[in-house]
Design an enzyme around this catalytic site. Sequence first.
Site, PDB file in Angstrom:
ATOM      1  N   SER A 126     -55.559  10.559 -97.330  1.00  0.00           N
ATOM      2  CA  SER A 126     -56.948  10.097 -97.280  1.00  0.00           C
ATOM      3  C   SER A 126     -57.018   8.605 -97.000  1.00  0.00           C
ATOM      4  O   SER A 126     -56.118   7.847 -97.383  1.00  0.00           O
ATOM      5  CB  SER A 126     -57.609  10.393 -98.635  1.00  0.00           C
ATOM      6  N   TYR A 151     -57.411   9.373-108.433  1.00  0.00           N
ATOM      7  CA  TYR A 151     -57.350  10.242-107.249  1.00  0.00           C
ATOM      8  C   TYR A 151     -56.629   9.512-106.113  1.00  0.00           C
ATOM      9  O   TYR A 151     -55.685  10.033-105.526  1.00  0.00           O
ATOM     10  CB  TYR A 151     -58.762  10.648-106.798  1.00  0.00           C
ATOM     11  N   LYS A 155     -52.859  10.134-104.116  1.00  0.00           N
ATOM     12  CA  LYS A 155     -52.635  10.218-102.667  1.00  0.00           C
ATOM     13  C   LYS A 155     -51.554   9.224-102.241  1.00  0.00           C
ATOM     14  O   LYS A 155     -50.684   9.539-101.424  1.00  0.00           O
ATOM     15  CB  LYS A 155     -53.933   9.966-101.889  1.00  0.00           C
TER      16      LYS A 155
HETATM   17  C1  WQD Z   1     -70.042   7.776 -98.671  1.00  0.00           C
HETATM   18  C2  WQD Z   1     -71.114   6.715 -98.818  1.00  0.00           C
HETATM   19  C3  WQD Z   1     -71.730   6.245-101.090  1.00  0.00           C
HETATM   20  C4  WQD Z   1     -73.737   9.934-102.083  1.00  0.00           C
HETATM   21  C5  WQD Z   1     -65.064  10.449 -99.868  1.00  0.00           C
HETATM   22  C6  WQD Z   1     -64.385  11.224-100.940  1.00  0.00           C
HETATM   23  C7  WQD Z   1     -62.951  10.857-101.025  1.00  0.00           C
HETATM   24  C8  WQD Z   1     -62.302  10.823 -99.660  1.00  0.00           C
HETATM   25  C9  WQD Z   1     -63.080   9.969 -98.671  1.00  0.00           C
HETATM   26  C10 WQD Z   1     -61.117  12.839 -99.190  1.00  0.00           C
HETATM   27  C11 WQD Z   1     -70.827   5.757 -99.981  1.00  0.00           C
HETATM   28  C12 WQD Z   1     -72.907   6.790-100.292  1.00  0.00           C
HETATM   29  C13 WQD Z   1     -73.031   8.982-101.383  1.00  0.00           C
HETATM   30  C14 WQD Z   1     -75.089   9.698-102.439  1.00  0.00           C
HETATM   31  C15 WQD Z   1     -74.964   7.552-101.386  1.00  0.00           C
HETATM   32  N1  WQD Z   1     -62.250  12.153 -99.143  1.00  0.00           N
HETATM   33  N2  WQD Z   1     -73.645   7.823-101.041  1.00  0.00           N
HETATM   34  N3  WQD Z   1     -75.658   8.510-102.065  1.00  0.00           N
HETATM   35  O1  WQD Z   1     -66.947   7.684-101.219  1.00  0.00           O
HETATM   36  O2  WQD Z   1     -66.411   7.397 -98.772  1.00  0.00           O
HETATM   37  O3  WQD Z   1     -65.191   9.098-100.211  1.00  0.00           O
HETATM   38  O4  WQD Z   1     -64.399  10.532 -98.645  1.00  0.00           O
HETATM   39  O5  WQD Z   1     -60.026  12.500 -99.447  1.00  0.00           O
HETATM   40  O6  WQD Z   1     -62.350  11.854-101.820  1.00  0.00           O
HETATM   41  O7  WQD Z   1     -65.018  10.902-102.159  1.00  0.00           O
HETATM   42  O8  WQD Z   1     -67.613   9.417 -99.496  1.00  0.00           O
HETATM   43  O9  WQD Z   1     -69.653  10.751 -99.227  1.00  0.00           O
HETATM   44  O10 WQD Z   1     -68.976  10.044-101.570  1.00  0.00           O
HETATM   45  O11 WQD Z   1     -69.848   8.343 -99.974  1.00  0.00           O
HETATM   46  O12 WQD Z   1     -75.500   6.479-101.059  1.00  0.00           O
HETATM   47  O13 WQD Z   1     -75.794  10.529-103.088  1.00  0.00           O
HETATM   48  O14 WQD Z   1     -72.347   7.359 -99.142  1.00  0.00           O
HETATM   49  O15 WQD Z   1     -72.148   5.206-101.961  1.00  0.00           O
HETATM   50  O16 WQD Z   1     -71.253   4.457 -99.601  1.00  0.00           O
HETATM   51  P1  WQD Z   1     -66.558   8.290 -99.938  1.00  0.00           P
HETATM   52  P2  WQD Z   1     -69.052   9.725-100.124  1.00  0.00           P
END
Ligand code: WQD
Length: 336
Positions: A126, A151, A155
């Site tokens: 990731s 997590y 990785k």
């Molecule tokens: C993206 C953006 C949030 C929800 C994920 C997985 C991680 C890895 C990489 C696999 C952030 C914003 C989110 C909401 C928001 N995947 N957001 N409101 O954090 O980049 O990581 O992908 O390995 O395991 O967690 O993805 O979709 O959680 O967030 O504003 O209700 O969307 O703050 O900026 P993230 P995400």
Amino acid sequence: MSKILVTGGCGFIGSHTIVDLVENGYDVISIDNYSRSNALMLDSVEKIINKKIKNYPIDLCNYADTLNVFEQNNDIVGIIHFAAFKAVGESVEHPMMYYENNLISLVNILKCAKAFNVNNFVFSSSCTVYGSPEVIPVTELTPLKQAESPYGATKQMGEQIVKDNSAQNFKSILLRYFNPVGAHPSNHIGELPIGKPQNLIPAITQTAIGKLPQMKVWGNDYATKDGSCLRDYIHVCDIAHAHTLALNYLIQNRNNSTCSILNLGSGIGYTVLEVITMFEKVSGQKLNYTIGPRRNGDVEAIYANNQKAITELGWQCKYTLEDMMKTAWDWEKQIS
Ligand code: WQD
């Protein structure tokens, strides 16, 4: 046909990868204990490929049970290891559960692979291993940062374990996913978040369909074009096809190192607010959201330089952000 073992085959990326593998001539079996997935997912996969996929519902942390799968299938030529817990927030609350599950399962599958001379191994990693990068886009040479969650630490440790066990007679590829989103165009498979969605796209689609009353944009005071965080969203089918190409690359001995590392991102960064704007265009409806505080552990901005995967695998992203939003929305309407 070459037989491939997919661990976590009932999960979001695992199920889409099984479809792509079968459509490209591979025979596939799955190991998935349904702890974070839906047992019916392979029934849906069958509707697309018109073929039954056998799943072994065993716990990969049980070495004897894992070994038994290999004893029943001594013709496996490659492994794609997806099975792992992946919720950042949950890992902070339950670190030992993450270290035990994600690392013991990896050690067991590697031991079995070696015992049965399965010499082609693809590891699901990731972009989280990069932490908050100083320079973007990130390449595979971008220095890794101290993991910001257990997590992310599993990785980073997982990559090291695979690297240390790779050799001429055991080749591996570490695939670093950015943000996999969307659903298969057939609308038979897609993401099935468990409980309240933490990730952006399911939060958007569940709010739009009315499952959630409103969603929060976690922060709009970042140093980005509109203040919201920037990410590299990539369609799950583009991620899936990269796995098929990664196996071809290993099985055809095209790899130029015993352990190759590849970024799987679209190479384009979008902010949260840009994604929401695209969703509103695709769905034809305004999304009910408000701006909330920053979320702990969030990286301000990250997106991939994906040139190495393009060059080494002959891979090319097919789906646009509009496709990602359309397939995600079609899927949400289908399951709701
Ligand atoms: C993206 C953006 C949030 C929800 C994920 C997985 C991680 C890895 C990489 C696999 C952030 C914003 C989110 C909401 C928001 N995947 N957001 N409101 O954090 O980049 O990581 O992908 O390995 O395991 O967690 O993805 O979709 O959680 O967030 O504003 O209700 O969307 O703050 O900026 P993230 P995400």
